[in-house]
Scaffold this motif. Structure first.
Motif, short mmCIF file in Angstrom:
data_model
loop_
_atom_site.label_atom_id
_atom_site.label_comp_id
_atom_site.label_asym_id
_atom_site.label_seq_id
_atom_site.Cartn_x
_atom_site.Cartn_y
_atom_site.Cartn_z
N SER A 274 34.70 0.96 -1.97
CA SER A 274 35.44 0.86 -3.23
C SER A 274 34.51 1.08 -4.41
CB SER A 274 36.09 -0.51 -3.36
OG SER A 274 36.72 -0.63 -4.62
N SER A 275 34.93 1.94 -5.31
CA SER A 275 34.12 2.17 -6.51
C SER A 275 34.46 1.15 -7.60
CB SER A 275 34.33 3.59 -7.03
OG SER A 275 35.69 3.77 -7.37
N SER A 276 35.50 0.33 -7.37
CA SER A 276 35.87 -0.65 -8.39
C SER A 276 36.65 -1.83 -7.79
CB SER A 276 36.68 0.01 -9.49
OG SER A 276 37.80 0.68 -8.94
N PRO A 277 35.98 -2.67 -6.99
CA PRO A 277 36.68 -3.85 -6.47
C PRO A 277 37.09 -4.77 -7.62
CG PRO A 277 34.34 -3.98 -5.98
CD PRO A 277 34.59 -2.64 -6.58
N SER A 278 38.28 -5.34 -7.51
CA SER A 278 38.77 -6.20 -8.60
C SER A 278 39.03 -7.62 -8.09
CB SER A 278 40.02 -5.61 -9.23
OG SER A 278 41.06 -5.51 -8.29
N PHE A 279 38.85 -8.55 -9.00
CA PHE A 279 39.00 -9.98 -8.72
C PHE A 279 39.94 -10.59 -9.74
CE2 PHE A 279 34.81 -8.58 -7.49
CZ PHE A 279 34.63 -9.12 -6.23
N THR A 280 40.77 -11.51 -9.30
CA THR A 280 41.58 -12.32 -10.20
C THR A 280 41.26 -13.76 -9.87
OG1 THR A 280 43.32 -10.65 -10.25
CG2 THR A 280 43.93 -12.87 -10.95
N ALA A 281 40.68 -14.47 -10.83
CA ALA A 281 40.19 -15.83 -10.58
C ALA A 281 40.92 -16.84 -11.44
CB ALA A 281 38.69 -15.90 -10.88
N SER A 282 41.20 -17.99 -10.85
CA SER A 282 41.74 -19.15 -11.57
C SER A 282 40.63 -20.20 -11.62
CB SER A 282 42.95 -19.72 -10.86
OG SER A 282 44.01 -18.80 -10.91
N ILE A 283 40.42 -20.76 -12.79
CA ILE A 283 39.38 -21.76 -12.97
C ILE A 283 40.00 -23.14 -12.82
CG2 ILE A 283 37.62 -22.66 -14.53
CD1 ILE A 283 37.65 -19.88 -15.91
N GLY A 284 39.45 -23.94 -11.92
CA GLY A 284 39.96 -25.28 -11.68
C GLY A 284 39.56 -26.24 -12.80
N PRO A 285 40.15 -27.44 -12.81
CA PRO A 285 39.82 -28.43 -13.85
C PRO A 285 38.34 -28.79 -13.89
CG PRO A 285 41.76 -29.13 -12.61
CD PRO A 285 41.20 -27.92 -11.91
N ASP A 286 37.65 -28.65 -12.75
CA ASP A 286 36.21 -28.95 -12.72
C ASP A 286 35.36 -27.76 -13.16
OD1 ASP A 286 36.54 -27.24 -10.56
OD2 ASP A 286 35.44 -28.50 -9.15
N GLY A 287 36.00 -26.64 -13.51
CA GLY A 287 35.28 -25.46 -13.98
C GLY A 287 34.93 -24.46 -12.90
N SER A 288 35.24 -24.74 -11.65
CA SER A 288 34.85 -23.83 -10.57
C SER A 288 35.93 -22.78 -10.30
CB SER A 288 34.58 -24.62 -9.28
OG SER A 288 35.77 -25.21 -8.81
N PHE A 289 35.48 -21.65 -9.73
CA PHE A 289 36.42 -20.61 -9.33
C PHE A 289 35.89 -19.91 -8.08
CE2 PHE A 289 33.62 -18.84 -12.57
CZ PHE A 289 33.16 -17.66 -12.00
N ASP A 290 36.83 -19.35 -7.31
CA ASP A 290 36.53 -18.67 -6.06
C ASP A 290 37.62 -17.62 -5.86
OD1 ASP A 290 35.71 -17.85 -3.56
OD2 ASP A 290 35.84 -19.83 -2.63
N ALA A 291 37.27 -16.36 -5.93
CA ALA A 291 38.27 -15.29 -5.84
C ALA A 291 37.81 -14.22 -4.86
CB ALA A 291 38.50 -14.67 -7.21
N TYR A 292 38.78 -13.56 -4.25
CA TYR A 292 38.51 -12.48 -3.30
C TYR A 292 39.19 -11.20 -3.77
CZ TYR A 292 36.85 -15.95 0.02
OH TYR A 292 36.13 -16.95 0.63
N THR A 293 38.64 -10.06 -3.35
CA THR A 293 39.31 -8.80 -3.60
C THR A 293 40.58 -8.79 -2.75
OG1 THR A 293 38.00 -7.76 -1.86
CG2 THR A 293 37.22 -7.50 -4.14
N GLN A 294 41.47 -7.86 -3.08
CA GLN A 294 42.75 -7.80 -2.38
C GLN A 294 42.58 -7.61 -0.87
OE1 GLN A 294 45.39 -4.79 -3.87
NE2 GLN A 294 47.17 -5.71 -2.90
N ASN A 295 41.57 -6.85 -0.46
CA ASN A 295 41.35 -6.62 0.97
C ASN A 295 40.32 -7.58 1.58
OD1 ASN A 295 39.00 -5.66 -0.12
ND2 ASN A 295 39.22 -3.56 0.65
N ASN A 296 39.93 -8.62 0.81
CA ASN A 296 39.01 -9.66 1.26
C ASN A 296 37.63 -9.15 1.68
OD1 ASN A 296 40.73 -11.87 0.84
ND2 ASN A 296 41.75 -11.50 2.79
N THR A 297 37.19 -8.05 1.10
CA THR A 297 35.86 -7.54 1.45
C THR A 297 34.77 -8.03 0.50
OG1 THR A 297 36.24 -5.53 0.16
CG2 THR A 297 36.77 -5.45 2.53
N ALA A 298 35.17 -8.68 -0.59
CA ALA A 298 34.18 -9.21 -1.54
C ALA A 298 34.70 -10.53 -2.11
CB ALA A 298 33.91 -8.21 -2.66
N GLU A 299 33.76 -11.40 -2.46
CA GLU A 299 34.09 -12.72 -3.00
C GLU A 299 33.31 -12.95 -4.29
OE1 GLU A 299 34.14 -17.37 -1.49
OE2 GLU A 299 32.67 -16.00 -0.62
#
Length: 144
Positions: A91-116
């Protein structure tokens, strides 16, 4: 008779104290204000791992500036790989959509789960890592 007067006084005091109004119920504390990390964060991103070798060794390269716009405690980010040729299977442009939790942390994956993408917001600073197939990155940005 003195004992009778004392007994009557105790009974009278007990009766009057039983009629005393009770204290009003305690008012619960107001709910904690919602935590908001909203804003624009600008900083840098750098390659930390590149398992791609030879003529393709620049495939992990990405522009060094990063801007994250957080709205409603969420953000989207597209990791640009300008040197990955079309048709390479990467992929020349993997994309992430992240939600930030109340503690400030986030964890997001690409749509095909190849990157975190993982990280956290602390004060006016957001930082984290991106791990993918053959490439790894570290980023840090400050709220502007």
């Amino acid at each position: 008779m003195r004992a009778g007067v004392a007994f009557a006084t105790v009974v009278l005091v007990a009766a009057v104290s039983g009629c005393a109004p009770s204290a009003p119920p305690a008012v619960p504390p107001p709910p904690a204000p919602a935590v908001s990390f909203d804003g624009t964060y600008q900083g840098t991103i750098q390659v930390t791992v590149s398992a791609v070798a030879g003529a393709n060794s620049n495939w992990c390269d990405t522009p060094p500036a990063i801007t994250l716009v957080v709205q409603n405690n969420a953000f989207a980010y597209v990791l640009s790989h300008p040197n990955v040729p079309p048709g390479s299977g990467f992929s020349s442009s993997p994309s992430f959509t992240a939600s930030i939790g109340p503690d400030g942390s986030f964890d997001a994956y690409t749509q095909n789960n190849t990157a975190e993408m993982t990280g956290s917001v602390s004060g006016s600073q957001i930082s984290g890592k991106i791990s993918g197939v053959g490439c790894g990155y570290a980023f840090s940005a400050r709220k502007v």
